[in-house]
Design a protein around this motif. Structure first.
Motif, PDB file in Angstrom:
ATOM      1  N   LYS A 202      31.221  31.724  36.628  1.00 40.19           N
ATOM      2  CA  LYS A 202      30.666  33.053  36.928  1.00 40.19           C
ATOM      3  C   LYS A 202      31.783  34.033  37.251  1.00 40.19           C
ATOM      4  CE  LYS A 202      27.767  35.448  40.316  1.00 40.19           C
ATOM      5  NZ  LYS A 202      26.978  35.266  41.544  1.00 40.19           N
ATOM      6  N   ARG A 203      32.736  33.588  38.078  1.00 45.10           N
ATOM      7  CA  ARG A 203      33.855  34.469  38.429  1.00 45.10           C
ATOM      8  C   ARG A 203      34.691  34.804  37.206  1.00 45.10           C
ATOM      9  NH1 ARG A 203      34.299  30.734  42.752  1.00 45.10           N
ATOM     10  NH2 ARG A 203      36.414  30.050  42.290  1.00 45.10           N
ATOM     11  N   ALA A 204      34.957  33.801  36.381  1.00 38.19           N
ATOM     12  CA  ALA A 204      35.809  34.005  35.202  1.00 38.19           C
ATOM     13  C   ALA A 204      35.158  34.943  34.189  1.00 38.19           C
ATOM     14  CB  ALA A 204      36.138  32.662  34.560  1.00 38.19           C
ATOM     15  N   ALA A 205      33.838  35.021  34.192  1.00 31.67           N
ATOM     16  CA  ALA A 205      33.140  35.920  33.275  1.00 31.67           C
ATOM     17  C   ALA A 205      33.232  37.372  33.719  1.00 31.67           C
ATOM     18  CB  ALA A 205      31.674  35.504  33.150  1.00 31.67           C
ATOM     19  N   ALA A 206      33.498  37.608  35.011  1.00 36.63           N
ATOM     20  CA  ALA A 206      33.490  38.971  35.550  1.00 36.63           C
ATOM     21  C   ALA A 206      34.838  39.431  36.080  1.00 36.63           C
ATOM     22  CB  ALA A 206      32.459  39.053  36.681  1.00 36.63           C
ATOM     23  N   ALA A 207      35.813  38.533  36.166  1.00 40.95           N
ATOM     24  CA  ALA A 207      37.124  38.863  36.736  1.00 40.95           C
ATOM     25  C   ALA A 207      38.133  37.891  36.138  1.00 40.95           C
ATOM     26  CB  ALA A 207      37.080  38.758  38.257  1.00 40.95           C
ATOM     27  N   GLU A 208      39.343  37.918  36.664  1.00 45.59           N
ATOM     28  CA  GLU A 208      40.381  36.997  36.187  1.00 45.59           C
ATOM     29  C   GLU A 208      40.599  35.918  37.243  1.00 45.59           C
ATOM     30  OE1 GLU A 208      44.881  36.937  34.305  1.00 45.59           O
ATOM     31  OE2 GLU A 208      44.153  38.787  35.222  1.00 45.59           O
ATOM     32  N   VAL A 209      40.412  34.689  36.858  1.00 45.96           N
ATOM     33  CA  VAL A 209      40.631  33.566  37.774  1.00 45.96           C
ATOM     34  C   VAL A 209      41.956  32.919  37.381  1.00 45.96           C
ATOM     35  CG1 VAL A 209      39.755  31.380  38.671  1.00 45.96           C
ATOM     36  CG2 VAL A 209      38.147  33.230  38.087  1.00 45.96           C
ATOM     37  N   LEU A 210      42.830  32.802  38.361  1.00 42.25           N
ATOM     38  CA  LEU A 210      44.153  32.214  38.148  1.00 42.25           C
ATOM     39  C   LEU A 210      44.254  30.898  38.886  1.00 42.25           C
ATOM     40  CD1 LEU A 210      46.240  35.443  38.871  1.00 42.25           C
ATOM     41  CD2 LEU A 210      45.533  34.557  36.640  1.00 42.25           C
ATOM     42  N   VAL A 211      45.056  29.984  38.341  1.00 37.67           N
ATOM     43  CA  VAL A 211      45.348  28.736  39.035  1.00 37.67           C
ATOM     44  C   VAL A 211      46.849  28.616  39.263  1.00 37.67           C
ATOM     45  CG1 VAL A 211      43.340  27.469  38.205  1.00 37.67           C
ATOM     46  CG2 VAL A 211      45.473  27.363  36.914  1.00 37.67           C
ATOM     47  N   ALA A 212      47.178  27.895  40.304  1.00 34.29           N
ATOM     48  CA  ALA A 212      48.549  27.461  40.552  1.00 34.29           C
ATOM     49  C   ALA A 212      48.573  25.990  40.181  1.00 34.29           C
ATOM     50  CB  ALA A 212      48.919  27.641  42.023  1.00 34.29           C
ATOM     51  N   ALA A 213      49.495  25.626  39.299  1.00 29.78           N
ATOM     52  CA  ALA A 213      49.579  24.232  38.851  1.00 29.78           C
ATOM     53  C   ALA A 213      51.029  23.768  38.913  1.00 29.78           C
ATOM     54  CB  ALA A 213      49.040  24.092  37.434  1.00 29.78           C
ATOM     55  N   ALA A 214      51.198  22.500  39.169  1.00 31.70           N
ATOM     56  CA  ALA A 214      52.524  21.882  39.176  1.00 31.70           C
ATOM     57  C   ALA A 214      52.404  20.533  38.490  1.00 31.70           C
ATOM     58  CB  ALA A 214      53.042  21.717  40.604  1.00 31.70           C
ATOM     59  N   ASN A 215      53.250  20.296  37.516  1.00 30.73           N
ATOM     60  CA  ASN A 215      53.216  19.035  36.772  1.00 30.73           C
ATOM     61  C   ASN A 215      51.824  18.730  36.231  1.00 30.73           C
ATOM     62  OD1 ASN A 215      55.972  18.619  37.347  1.00 30.73           O
ATOM     63  ND2 ASN A 215      55.421  17.754  39.339  1.00 30.73           N
ATOM     64  N   GLY A 216      51.127  19.773  35.794  1.00 31.67           N
ATOM     65  CA  GLY A 216      49.810  19.593  35.212  1.00 31.67           C
ATOM     66  C   GLY A 216      48.683  19.413  36.205  1.00 31.67           C
ATOM     67  N   VAL A 217      48.977  19.477  37.507  1.00 29.25           N
ATOM     68  CA  VAL A 217      47.966  19.297  38.546  1.00 29.25           C
ATOM     69  C   VAL A 217      47.609  20.659  39.136  1.00 29.25           C
ATOM     70  CG1 VAL A 217      47.484  18.249  40.798  1.00 29.25           C
ATOM     71  CG2 VAL A 217      48.818  16.993  39.085  1.00 29.25           C
TER      72      VAL A 217
ATOM     73  N   VAL B 180      42.743  31.579  42.644  1.00 33.49           N
ATOM     74  CA  VAL B 180      42.378  32.863  43.228  1.00 33.49           C
ATOM     75  C   VAL B 180      41.610  33.659  42.180  1.00 33.49           C
ATOM     76  CG1 VAL B 180      44.493  34.096  42.515  1.00 33.49           C
ATOM     77  CG2 VAL B 180      43.280  34.823  44.579  1.00 33.49           C
ATOM     78  N   THR B 181      40.775  34.561  42.634  1.00 35.19           N
ATOM     79  CA  THR B 181      40.081  35.473  41.739  1.00 35.19           C
ATOM     80  C   THR B 181      40.692  36.850  41.898  1.00 35.19           C
ATOM     81  OG1 THR B 181      38.050  34.185  41.906  1.00 35.19           O
ATOM     82  CG2 THR B 181      37.833  36.446  41.104  1.00 35.19           C
ATOM     83  N   PHE B 182      41.185  37.417  40.784  1.00 36.51           N
ATOM     84  CA  PHE B 182      41.754  38.761  40.764  1.00 36.51           C
ATOM     85  C   PHE B 182      40.715  39.694  40.167  1.00 36.51           C
ATOM     86  CE2 PHE B 182      43.959  42.134  38.389  1.00 36.51           C
ATOM     87  CZ  PHE B 182      44.544  42.789  39.468  1.00 36.51           C
ATOM     88  N   VAL B 183      40.291  40.660  40.958  1.00 33.59           N
ATOM     89  CA  VAL B 183      39.276  41.617  40.540  1.00 33.59           C
ATOM     90  C   VAL B 183      39.993  42.946  40.294  1.00 33.59           C
ATOM     91  CG1 VAL B 183      37.079  42.701  41.170  1.00 33.59           C
ATOM     92  CG2 VAL B 183      37.626  40.410  42.026  1.00 33.59           C
ATOM     93  N   PRO B 184      40.023  43.428  39.052  1.00 37.15           N
ATOM     94  CA  PRO B 184      40.824  44.596  38.728  1.00 37.15           C
ATOM     95  C   PRO B 184      40.274  45.929  39.204  1.00 37.15           C
ATOM     96  CG  PRO B 184      39.703  43.810  36.773  1.00 37.15           C
ATOM     97  CD  PRO B 184      39.418  42.819  37.869  1.00 37.15           C
ATOM     98  N   GLY B 185      39.128  45.938  39.841  1.00 40.76           N
ATOM     99  CA  GLY B 185      38.555  47.180  40.361  1.00 40.76           C
ATOM    100  C   GLY B 185      37.112  46.969  40.750  1.00 40.76           C
ATOM    101  N   PRO B 186      36.425  48.050  41.100  1.00 42.18           N
ATOM    102  CA  PRO B 186      35.019  47.922  41.480  1.00 42.18           C
ATOM    103  C   PRO B 186      34.219  47.260  40.354  1.00 42.18           C
ATOM    104  CG  PRO B 186      35.836  50.130  41.950  1.00 42.18           C
ATOM    105  CD  PRO B 186      36.909  49.432  41.152  1.00 42.18           C
ATOM    106  N   GLY B 187      33.241  46.491  40.743  1.00 42.35           N
ATOM    107  CA  GLY B 187      32.414  45.799  39.754  1.00 42.35           C
ATOM    108  C   GLY B 187      31.687  44.648  40.401  1.00 42.35           C
ATOM    109  N   PRO B 188      31.085  43.777  39.583  1.00 42.40           N
ATOM    110  CA  PRO B 188      30.239  42.719  40.131  1.00 42.40           C
ATOM    111  C   PRO B 188      30.959  41.714  41.030  1.00 42.40           C
ATOM    112  CG  PRO B 188      30.550  42.438  37.761  1.00 42.40           C
ATOM    113  CD  PRO B 188      31.136  43.761  38.126  1.00 42.40           C
ATOM    114  N   MET B 189      32.261  41.522  40.859  1.00 39.59           N
ATOM    115  CA  MET B 189      32.982  40.554  41.694  1.00 39.59           C
ATOM    116  C   MET B 189      33.694  41.208  42.873  1.00 39.59           C
ATOM    117  SD  MET B 189      32.447  37.445  41.009  1.00 39.59           S
ATOM    118  CE  MET B 189      33.659  36.842  42.159  1.00 39.59           C
ATOM    119  N   ALA B 190      33.653  42.520  42.966  1.00 38.60           N
ATOM    120  CA  ALA B 190      34.347  43.212  44.057  1.00 38.60           C
ATOM    121  C   ALA B 190      33.482  43.233  45.314  1.00 38.60           C
ATOM    122  CB  ALA B 190      34.697  44.631  43.638  1.00 38.60           C
TER     123      ALA B 190
END
Length: 168
Positions: A47-62, A67-77
């Motif tokens: 749901k978050r990825a459909a309305a905003a940008e979801v980022l992961v921190a990964a190390a060695n494939g794990v 975090v969810t980055f919301v670029p401005g006002p909208g459904p995820m803000a």
């Protein structure tokens, strides 16, 4: 160990959702524990990825966190106004803590906000007890904005979220 910040992949939605839910549960951040209705939101990465940008921190494939980055006002803000980006649902698995994953995720959000035309601030809400996160935000230049503090459940008096902003 190098931490890579990248967009979440659909095959990681369930894993990141569980990392996020467990981070909130194990840190005692949900007022109603395992029956808290917010758990469903924390787990719903799709749901978050459909309305905003979801980022992961990964190390060695794990996957260490996300975090969810919301670029401005909208459904995820929650609090973003025009000209503001918002950071939401920052979480790092216990096994990944102390390695800089949380800070790297916040920095990635700030970088994305700087790249947005017309974006002058990054804002976020946090709980009073999220002291480790507060230290990260303050180290990166975020300042408290008590005039924007708010309660997501107005029917309950004791749930006030603190707010921070970073002027770009």
């Amino acid at each position: 160990m190098d931490i890579v910040i990248r967009p979440v992949e659909p095959g990681e939605y369930e894993e990141l959702g569980e990392i996020t839910a467990q981070a909130y549960l194990l840190d005692g951040l949900l007022d109603f524990g395992g029956s808290d209705p917010y758990l469903g939101e924390l787990r719903n990465v799709g749901k978050r990825a459909a309305a905003a940008e979801v980022l992961v921190a990964a190390a060695n494939g794990v996957v260490l966190g996300g975090v969810t980055f919301v670029p401005g006002p909208g459904p995820m803000a929650d609090i973003a106004e025009p000209g503001e980006a918002e950071i939401r649902m920052l979480a790092v698995a216990r096994a990944g803590r102390g390695r800089g994953a949380g800070e790297a995720l916040v920095r990635a959000c700030v970088d994305r906000a700087r790249a947005l035309e017309g974006c002058g601030r990054v804002v976020l809400s946090t709980q009073r007890t999220m002291r480790a996160a507060h230290r990260v935000y303050e180290r990166l230049g975020f300042t408290r904005t008590p005039e924007r503090d708010w309660n997501p459940l107005p029917e309950l008096d004791d749930i006030t979220l603190l707010t921070y902003e970073l002027t770009l």
